[in-house]
Write a protein that holds these residues in place. Structure first.
Motif, short mmCIF file in Angstrom:
data_model
loop_
_atom_site.label_atom_id
_atom_site.label_comp_id
_atom_site.label_asym_id
_atom_site.label_seq_id
_atom_site.Cartn_x
_atom_site.Cartn_y
_atom_site.Cartn_z
N GLN A 1 0.83 -1.20 0.00
CA GLN A 1 0.00 0.00 0.00
C GLN A 1 0.87 1.26 0.00
OE1 GLN A 1 -3.33 0.22 -0.34
NE2 GLN A 1 -3.43 -2.01 -0.53
N PHE A 2 1.99 1.20 0.76
CA PHE A 2 2.88 2.36 0.76
C PHE A 2 3.52 2.54 -0.61
CE2 PHE A 2 7.03 4.38 1.15
CZ PHE A 2 6.62 5.63 1.62
N GLN A 3 3.85 1.44 -1.30
CA GLN A 3 4.42 1.55 -2.64
C GLN A 3 3.44 2.21 -3.60
OE1 GLN A 3 5.60 -2.45 -3.57
NE2 GLN A 3 7.58 -2.25 -2.52
N CYS A 4 2.16 1.87 -3.47
CA CYS A 4 1.15 2.51 -4.31
C CYS A 4 1.04 4.00 -3.98
CB CYS A 4 -0.21 1.83 -4.10
SG CYS A 4 -0.32 0.16 -4.77
N LEU A 5 1.06 4.33 -2.68
CA LEU A 5 1.00 5.73 -2.26
C LEU A 5 2.22 6.50 -2.77
CD1 LEU A 5 -0.54 7.85 -0.48
CD2 LEU A 5 1.10 7.26 1.30
N ASP A 6 3.40 5.87 -2.68
CA ASP A 6 4.62 6.52 -3.16
C ASP A 6 4.52 6.78 -4.66
OD1 ASP A 6 7.23 7.55 -3.16
OD2 ASP A 6 8.11 5.57 -3.46
N SER A 7 4.04 5.82 -5.42
CA SER A 7 3.90 6.01 -6.85
C SER A 7 2.90 7.12 -7.16
CB SER A 7 3.42 4.71 -7.51
OG SER A 7 4.36 3.69 -7.32
N LEU A 8 1.79 7.14 -6.43
CA LEU A 8 0.75 8.14 -6.66
C LEU A 8 1.25 9.55 -6.37
CD1 LEU A 8 -2.29 8.77 -7.20
CD2 LEU A 8 -2.64 8.45 -4.73
N TRP A 9 1.82 9.75 -5.21
CA TRP A 9 2.23 11.10 -4.83
C TRP A 9 3.53 11.54 -5.52
CZ3 TRP A 9 0.67 11.15 1.04
CH2 TRP A 9 -0.72 11.30 1.12
N THR A 10 4.35 10.58 -5.96
CA THR A 10 5.51 10.95 -6.77
C THR A 10 5.03 11.49 -8.11
OG1 THR A 10 6.93 9.32 -5.69
CG2 THR A 10 7.63 10.11 -7.84
N ARG A 11 4.02 10.86 -8.66
CA ARG A 11 3.45 11.30 -9.95
C ARG A 11 2.73 12.63 -9.81
NH1 ARG A 11 2.11 12.67 -14.36
NH2 ARG A 11 1.06 11.47 -15.95
N GLU A 12 2.02 12.83 -8.70
CA GLU A 12 1.24 14.05 -8.51
C GLU A 12 2.12 15.26 -8.19
OE1 GLU A 12 -2.30 14.92 -8.34
OE2 GLU A 12 -2.21 13.24 -9.73
N SER A 13 3.00 15.13 -7.18
CA SER A 13 3.73 16.32 -6.70
C SER A 13 5.22 16.08 -6.47
CB SER A 13 3.12 16.78 -5.38
OG SER A 13 3.32 15.79 -4.39
N ASN A 14 5.67 14.85 -6.69
CA ASN A 14 7.05 14.46 -6.37
C ASN A 14 7.37 14.74 -4.89
OD1 ASN A 14 9.46 13.26 -7.01
ND2 ASN A 14 10.43 15.16 -7.65
N TRP A 15 6.37 14.60 -4.05
CA TRP A 15 6.47 14.76 -2.59
C TRP A 15 6.89 16.17 -2.19
CZ3 TRP A 15 4.94 11.12 0.99
CH2 TRP A 15 4.65 9.85 0.49
N ASP A 16 6.61 17.14 -3.02
CA ASP A 16 6.92 18.53 -2.71
C ASP A 16 5.71 19.16 -2.03
OD1 ASP A 16 7.80 21.13 -2.55
OD2 ASP A 16 7.82 21.48 -4.71
N HIS A 17 5.88 19.58 -0.79
CA HIS A 17 4.75 20.15 -0.04
C HIS A 17 4.38 21.56 -0.51
CE1 HIS A 17 8.24 21.70 2.14
NE2 HIS A 17 7.46 22.66 2.60
N ARG A 18 5.16 22.14 -1.41
CA ARG A 18 4.84 23.46 -1.96
C ARG A 18 4.39 23.37 -3.42
NH1 ARG A 18 10.61 25.14 -0.16
NH2 ARG A 18 10.78 23.49 -1.67
N ALA A 19 4.17 22.15 -3.90
CA ALA A 19 3.78 21.97 -5.30
C ALA A 19 2.43 22.64 -5.56
CB ALA A 19 3.70 20.48 -5.62
N TYR A 20 2.37 23.39 -6.64
CA TYR A 20 1.15 24.10 -7.00
C TYR A 20 0.90 23.94 -8.49
CZ TYR A 20 -2.10 27.95 -7.80
OH TYR A 20 -3.19 28.69 -8.17
N ASN A 21 -0.31 23.54 -8.83
CA ASN A 21 -0.70 23.41 -10.23
C ASN A 21 -1.47 24.67 -10.61
OD1 ASN A 21 -1.99 22.82 -12.66
ND2 ASN A 21 -2.20 20.65 -12.14
N SER A 22 -0.85 25.50 -11.41
CA SER A 22 -1.47 26.78 -11.76
C SER A 22 -2.71 26.60 -12.64
CB SER A 22 -0.46 27.70 -12.44
OG SER A 22 0.02 27.10 -13.62
N GLY A 23 -2.79 25.49 -13.35
CA GLY A 23 -3.95 25.25 -14.21
C GLY A 23 -5.20 24.89 -13.43
N SER A 24 -5.04 24.05 -12.42
CA SER A 24 -6.22 23.59 -11.67
C SER A 24 -6.32 24.23 -10.29
CB SER A 24 -6.18 22.07 -11.51
OG SER A 24 -5.09 21.69 -10.69
N GLY A 25 -5.21 24.67 -9.74
CA GLY A 25 -5.21 25.23 -8.38
C GLY A 25 -4.92 24.19 -7.31
#
Length: 185
Positions: free
Chosen positions: A106-130
């Motif tokens: 389950q952690f491997q799935c979470l790691d894959s998901l959040w690496t794809r979404e934000s690369n684990w950056d807590h300041r990641a911001y998507n200007s297109g969607s917000g």
């Protein structure tokens, strides 16, 4: 005033003046300020009180030196090693995943998901969607019900993200499967 007290006060004045930036204007005790300024302590008081002057000067010098020690200022050292936020965030997420009694898979799935979404950056911001943060919450202020520091605290974002995943998909692998088929979760 006897010659010993005149000598002591003169030596103290000369040492204090030397430590504060110069000897100019130092006069013997009891004399006017217009006395000559380059005279030594022996010339001012005479040869008779040399031994007591040496003791007195040594004590005054030790006192003045002692006071001078406390004026030093040291610059603080920078930390030599600081773990990256990404590593700390992953360790925190792993601990929370195991508390939910989910497996390492389950952690491997979470790691894959959040690496794809934000690369684990807590300041990641998507200007297109917000979307904002590690879990890319849309809108980002939804994470505010976990804690007010959601903008800059990766732990708050991780706690919110795991609650969201558990409530909507049941597990991180369920969220990862949805993301792979729809390109969002």
């Amino acid at each position: 005033m006897d010659s010993n007290s005149v000598l002591r006060s003169t030596v103290a004045a000369v040492i204090a003046a030397a430590l504060t930036g110069g000897v100019g204007g130092v006069a013997r005790a009891g004399e006017s300020a217009g006395a000559t300024t380059g005279e030594s302590a022996g010339e001012m008081a005479g040869e008779s009180a040399d031994e007591s002057a040496d003791e007195s000067a040594g004590q005054n010098a030790r006192q003045v030196t002692h006071l001078g020690v406390w004026t030093m200022r040291a610059a603080p050292e920078a930390p030599r090693f600081r773990a990256p936020t990404k590593v700390i965030s992953k360790a925190y997420a792993f601990r929370l995943v195991t508390r939910h009694t989910w497996s390492g898979e389950q952690f491997q799935c979470l790691d894959s998901l959040w690496t794809r979404e934000s690369n684990w950056d807590h300041r990641a911001y998507n200007s297109g969607s917000g979307a904002y943060g590690i879990p890319q919450a849309l809108p980002g202020d939804k994470m505010g019900y976990v804690a007010r520091d959601w903008r800059f605290n990766p732990q708050t974002q991780i706690r919110w993200g795991l609650r969201y995943i558990k409530g909507r998909y049941g597990s991180p692998c369920g969220a990862w499967g949805h993301f792979r088929s729809h390109n969002w979760y």
